[in-house]
Design a protein around this motif. Structure first.
Motif, PDB file in Angstrom:
ATOM      1  N   LEU A 153      -2.665   3.765 -12.634  1.00 12.54           N
ATOM      2  CA  LEU A 153      -1.960   5.045 -12.556  1.00 12.54           C
ATOM      3  C   LEU A 153      -1.562   5.348 -11.113  1.00 12.54           C
ATOM      4  N   GLU A 154      -2.457   5.059 -10.138  1.00 13.20           N
ATOM      5  CA  GLU A 154      -2.135   5.255  -8.725  1.00 13.20           C
ATOM      6  C   GLU A 154      -0.981   4.350  -8.298  1.00 13.20           C
ATOM      7  N   PHE A 155      -0.973   3.109  -8.758  1.00 12.84           N
ATOM      8  CA  PHE A 155       0.108   2.174  -8.423  1.00 12.84           C
ATOM      9  C   PHE A 155       1.450   2.667  -8.951  1.00 12.84           C
ATOM     10  N   ILE A 156       1.464   3.126 -10.190  1.00 10.83           N
ATOM     11  CA  ILE A 156       2.705   3.636 -10.791  1.00 10.83           C
ATOM     12  C   ILE A 156       3.159   4.889 -10.051  1.00 10.83           C
ATOM     13  N   ASN A 157       2.233   5.769  -9.708  1.00 10.80           N
ATOM     14  CA  ASN A 157       2.565   7.005  -9.005  1.00 10.80           C
ATOM     15  C   ASN A 157       3.144   6.693  -7.624  1.00 10.80           C
ATOM     16  N   ASN A 158       2.569   5.732  -6.882  1.00 13.60           N
ATOM     17  CA  ASN A 158       3.108   5.331  -5.579  1.00 13.60           C
ATOM     18  C   ASN A 158       4.484   4.707  -5.731  1.00 13.60           C
ATOM     19  N   ALA A 159       4.666   3.914  -6.753  1.00 16.60           N
ATOM     20  CA  ALA A 159       5.960   3.265  -6.967  1.00 16.60           C
ATOM     21  C   ALA A 159       7.046   4.277  -7.260  1.00 16.60           C
ATOM     22  N   SER A 162       7.662   6.474  -3.818  1.00 18.35           N
ATOM     23  CA  SER A 162       8.256   5.769  -2.675  1.00 18.35           C
ATOM     24  C   SER A 162       9.427   4.914  -3.086  1.00 18.35           C
ATOM     25  N   GLY A 163       9.584   4.685  -4.320  1.00 19.73           N
ATOM     26  CA  GLY A 163      10.680   3.878  -4.813  1.00 19.73           C
ATOM     27  C   GLY A 163      10.316   2.412  -4.874  1.00 19.73           C
ATOM     28  N   VAL A 164      10.919   1.765  -5.825  1.00 20.12           N
ATOM     29  CA  VAL A 164      10.683   0.354  -6.023  1.00 20.12           C
ATOM     30  C   VAL A 164      12.029  -0.302  -6.156  1.00 20.12           C
ATOM     31  N   GLU A 165      12.235  -1.373  -5.429  1.00 22.10           N
ATOM     32  CA  GLU A 165      13.487  -2.103  -5.546  1.00 22.10           C
ATOM     33  C   GLU A 165      13.265  -3.321  -6.414  1.00 22.10           C
ATOM     34  N   MET A 166      14.159  -3.473  -7.368  1.00 20.68           N
ATOM     35  CA  MET A 166      14.083  -4.644  -8.243  1.00 20.68           C
ATOM     36  C   MET A 166      15.397  -5.380  -8.137  1.00 20.68           C
TER      37      MET A 166
END
Length: 169
Positions: A153-159, A162-166
């Motif tokens: 859940l923390e990983f998803i919340n940080n992503a 802060s944004g995730v580029e794919m």
């Protein structure tokens, strides 16, 4: 078998007059056979039971233990058989009592005294299944888990924050 003890003892009675050096000497211990006979007396068939005279003779042949005494079982049997033997000469208006010995019961510590906290203090080292079967499963600590539960859940919340580029290759 109870009858086997009785038969061996009857053979011992028959061969007792031959002496200790006889070639027909019985290979068993009269004392041990008599002990077993007395313990299993209730299960000996009536055809194999010893008479009071045979029992008294065999009890006299029994050898004492290291302390110089017969076992309590044999001493009690000797007192009982002696009393039964003397019943024939006892007047009708008299009674007979037999004093039997008894062993002191063993002293047993109260092993169940007090609360046992061993399973609470360190449950991983005292798991019952590990002690019985040699292997047990214990759940890994939360810090050792890669991504699952609260860490996922923390990983998803940080992503998301802060944004995730794919990108595709």
């Amino acid at each position: 078998h109870p009858d086997a003890h009785a038969c061996r003892l009857k053979l011992s009675v028959v061969t007792v007059g031959l002496g200790a050096d006889s070639t027909m000497r019985c290979p068993w211990s009269v004392t041990e056979e008599m002990e077993e006979y007395v313990k299993k007396h209730g299960y000996v068939s009536s055809a194999c039971r010893l008479t009071t005279e045979e029992e008294m003779l065999l009890l006299q042949l029994c050898t004492p233990n290291d302390q110089g005494r017969l076992s309590l079982t044999l001493l009690n049997r000797k007192a009982f058989v002696g009393a039964v033997r003397s019943l024939g000469s006892l007047p009708d208006d008299k009674t007979l009592s037999v004093k039997l010995g008894k062993e002191k019961p063993p002293i047993i510590e109260n092993f169940d005294f007090g609360a046992d906290y061993t399973i609470i203090e360190n449950p991983k080292k005292t798991m019952v299944s590990a002690k019985l079967f040699g292997a047990a499963y214990s759940r890994p600590e939360d810090d050792e888990v890669a991504y699952g539960g609260l860490k996922a859940l923390e990983f998803i919340n940080n992503a998301v924050t802060s944004g995730v580029e794919m990108a595709s290759a």
